[in-house]
Design an enzyme around this catalytic site. Structure first.
Site, PDB file in Angstrom:
ATOM      1  CD  GLU A   1     -28.970 -46.342  40.930  1.00  0.00           C
ATOM      2  OE1 GLU A   1     -29.091 -46.454  42.047  1.00  0.00           O
ATOM      3  OE2 GLU A   1     -28.121 -46.949  40.211  1.00  0.00           O
TER       4      GLU A   1
ATOM      5  CB  SER B   1      15.826  -0.279  15.756  1.00  0.00           C
ATOM      6  OG  SER B   1      17.244   0.194  15.877  1.00  0.00           O
TER       7      SER B   1
END
Length: 689
Positions: free
Chosen positions: A94, A365
């Site tokens: 590149e 409960s």
């Protein structure tokens, strides 16, 4: 003729002098402009390097359980975690002068321009790695002059403020490798099923060629073209002295194994849990939605994948497929609050509503242990006696009469102990206790147990008529299981940003908020729902689970017209299960009323099967255990047919022996004699019919 020549010379000289000064001014202005650009770039400082990155969620053992992205799979990895061959191959193909230029390769630019003029079209690119990185970060890929100038400016800023190492790291983490993979880590995982740090020279040289044209050089599109470009890259690496010819030839011949999928492409593990984690990131860590989804975070959670699997499979196996009953489950480590498993519903795709943390339902409960803990603090004991019978409570402040009922309208019609009242879930005794303590006491106690849901100051609060969340109840019971220390539900242990910096780490402190002695006594009372020795006018509420138990548990079930609960714990694990209908309609079928208990006991047994069997840790001081007759709470004599070992806060244990079963009172040892019966203390305070 001589005069004309002299005039022409002077005129030409004048033009030359003017051109010189104009050029000089132009050059000065150009220098000033360029200097201004550099000064402006320096003043602006380093440009941000943020790009959309996938956020990953990890289980407690480090396995990826989920991911969020915008269609771009990108996992940022630092420079030192990228294999050297892929870095060298990228630079070679590149931008071979990457380490020598300042962002622009002018020789390459001129060469590319001449090649384009010669071909009368754009045939050669001249962008450096820094220019490409600037384009990937900030710009669209059009070909306007404005874009090119902006790209040049960002290139200058990058080069002025970041090192070559940082620029290369950023570039290789942002370029597109095809198939949805952005950055070298995603590409390495997709193509070769490994991390970028493990790439070989052969893999690196092939992968470095893909960004040139992912639709052309991907090996999944054309292996032939991919190999040809690989050879070009290897030759370039030889020319740039990264490798020698022998290494290049070896890499060309090396076999490559392609994978073609992401290791966690379709992870759908615990979707309700993942939603809870995202909610925690937003509301507790105060991160915005974009950062959560696309910030490249690494979120390490508390989930135990094995326990999560057990929870989901247990629910799927036990609940009838055609039933409309919904389920919520939360399981926590009581020592630190880590949420180990969560189920928010039976089908996330049909309903992402998380019933474990969003739904507010009556706990029934299951709220009684909180009430009785407060009673223990006020001097009640497991042997405190109260009468179980139909009772109407009348009030002098204009409140309407209140007449609670026991399940199936069953009552002892005599005095029973507090321990038995809890094991049988006697509603009348719970309301008596609640009103004796004062209606605000249970509200304040619930807050101490970490319950934030609002509770109404009413007599029926003792029976769980104010809505709570499942996760709140799991957390509340964790206080019992850990000896009274404060905990909060924890979903996240650590969060790292895309650079690996820790931005959050859980460091919760667990201060003592309950009295250890009363907490331990309460836990021992909660083991009573699994102890048939406490059977009375009805069986203990956990009787159906006893045969499945292989270790000590404490817990409490709860039932309303539209809700069924089971919450319980071992020393290592607390689990809360709720079942009911989303619409809140009444539960009539018997099988629907058993789901919560069945899910709970199967989940606990399967989750703990490889864990050591432990007893609840007793405080070093402050509690004492004695054998009592569970029917009257007195010290058991030799003649008592049923004896239960019961713990008390030291100094509150019974001192009288049971004489109900003595065959010959004359031969009874004097120590078994009890004092004349006095009027129970609570009858001095209330006189209800």
């Amino acid at each position: 003729m001589e005069l004309m020549t002299d005039q022409r010379f002077r005129k030409t000289l004048k033009y030359i002098r003017a051109l010189f000064f104009i050029s000089l001014i132009g050059m000065v202005l150009s220098i000033l402009f360029i200097a201004g650009v550099f000064i402006y770039a320096k003043v602006l400082g380093p440009p941000p390097l943020s790009v959309p990155q996938s956020t990953l969620y990890y289980s407690a053992d480090g396995e990826v359980i989920g991911e969020s992205n915008n269609g771009q799979k990108r996992y940022w990895v630092s420079y030192d975690k990228i294999a050297e061959p892929i870095l060298e191959a990228t630079v070679a193909i590149e931008d071979r002068k990457f380490y020598d230029h300042n962002g622009f390769d002018f020789k390459r630019i001129i060469g590319a321009a001449l090649a384009d003029v010669k071909a009368l079209s754009k045939v050669q690119g001249a962008s450096t790695i820094t220019q490409q990185y600037a384009r990937n970060l900030y710009l669209v890929h059009d070909k306007t002059w404005k874009r090119k100038l902006t790209e040049a400016f960002y290139t200058i800023r990058l080069e002025m403020n970041y090192s070559k190492k940082e620029i290369l790291e950023g570039y290789i983490n942002t370029i597109y490798y095809g198939h949805g993979a952005y950055g070298v880590q995603a590409a390495s995982q997709y193509y070769f099923g490994k991390n970028a740090s493990d790439l070989t020279l052969a893999e690196s040289s092939l992968l470095a060629g893909v960004p040139k044209g992912p639709g052309i050089y991907s090996p999944f599109i054309s292996l032939e073209k991919a190999k040809k470009r690989q050879k070009i890259i290897l030759n370039t690496m030889v020319q740039n002295h990264y490798i020698d010819k022998k290494e290049a030839e070896s890499a060309i011949q090396a076999p490559l194994k392609f994978v073609g999928k992401y290791p966690h492409a379709k992870k759908e593990i615990a979707p309700y849990y993942q939603d809870a984690v995202r909610n925690a990131l937003k509301n507790q860590l105060h991160l915005d939605d974009r950062t959560i989804a696309l910030g490249g975070l690494r979120v390490y959670t508390t989930i135990d994948l094995e326990q999560q699997k057990i929870a989901e499979e247990t629910i799927s196996k036990l609940v009838a497929k055609d039933s409309e009953i919904e389920v919520a489950l939360v399981s926590m480590n009581p020592k630190n609050g880590y949420v180990k498993a969560m189920v928010g519903g039976r089908n996330y795709e049909k309903s992402p509503f998380n019933r474990a943390i969003q739904a507010v339902r009556q706990p029934g409960s299951t709220v009684k242990p909180l009430l009785y803990y407060a009673a223990l603090e006020q001097g009640f004991t497991p042997s405190t006696m109260m009468r179980s019978e139909p009772t109407t409570f009348k009030f002098q402040d204009g409140q309407p009469d209140y007449a609670p009922h026991n399940y199936n309208s069953q009552y002892a019609n005599e005095e029973i102990t507090l321990a038995q009242a809890l094991a049988l879930s006697d509603n009348v005794i719970a309301v008596k206790t609640h009103l004796f303590l004062g209606e605000e006491v249970l509200i304040d106690t619930a807050k101490r147990f970490g319950i934030a849901s609002k509770m109404a100051k009413v007599p029926s609060l003792a029976l769980g008529t104010s809505g709570v969340r499942v996760i709140e109840m799991a957390n509340a019971y964790s206080h019992f299981a850990n000896g009274g220390k404060e905990v909060d539900p924890i979903f996240i242990t650590r969060v790292e940003n895309f650079q690996g910096d820790i931005i959050y780490e859980n460091q919760s402190e667990h201060k003592q908020v309950l009295q250890p002695e009363q907490t331990y006594v309460m836990t021992q009372m909660l083991t009573g729902i699994f102890d048939s020795k406490l059977n009375g006018y009805a069986s203990v509420t956990g009787s159906t689970m006893i045969k499945s138990m292989t270790r000590p548990y404490a817990g409490k079930s709860g039932t309303t017209n539209s809700d069924n609960w089971m919450i319980g714990y071992s020393p290592q694990l607390v689990t809360a299960v709720w079942t009911g209908y989303d619409s809140g309609k009444a539960i009539y079928l018997t099988v629907d009323k058993t789901y919560a208990k069945n899910i709970w006991i199967h989940f606990m047994e399967d989750s703990l099967k490889n864990e050591p069997i432990k007893n609840f840790k007793r405080p070093k001081n402050g509690v004492i255990g004695v054998y009592v007759n569970p029917a009257n709470g007195k010290l058991a004599s030799k003649e008592c047919p049923v004896k239960r070992f019961t713990y008390f806060v030291a100094g509150t244990e019974p001192t009288d022996y049971c004489t109900d079963h003595l065959t010959n009172t004359k031969q009874t040892n004097s120590k078994h004699k009890e004092a004349p019966k006095k009027k129970p203390w609570y009858k001095k305070i209330w006189d209800w019919n």
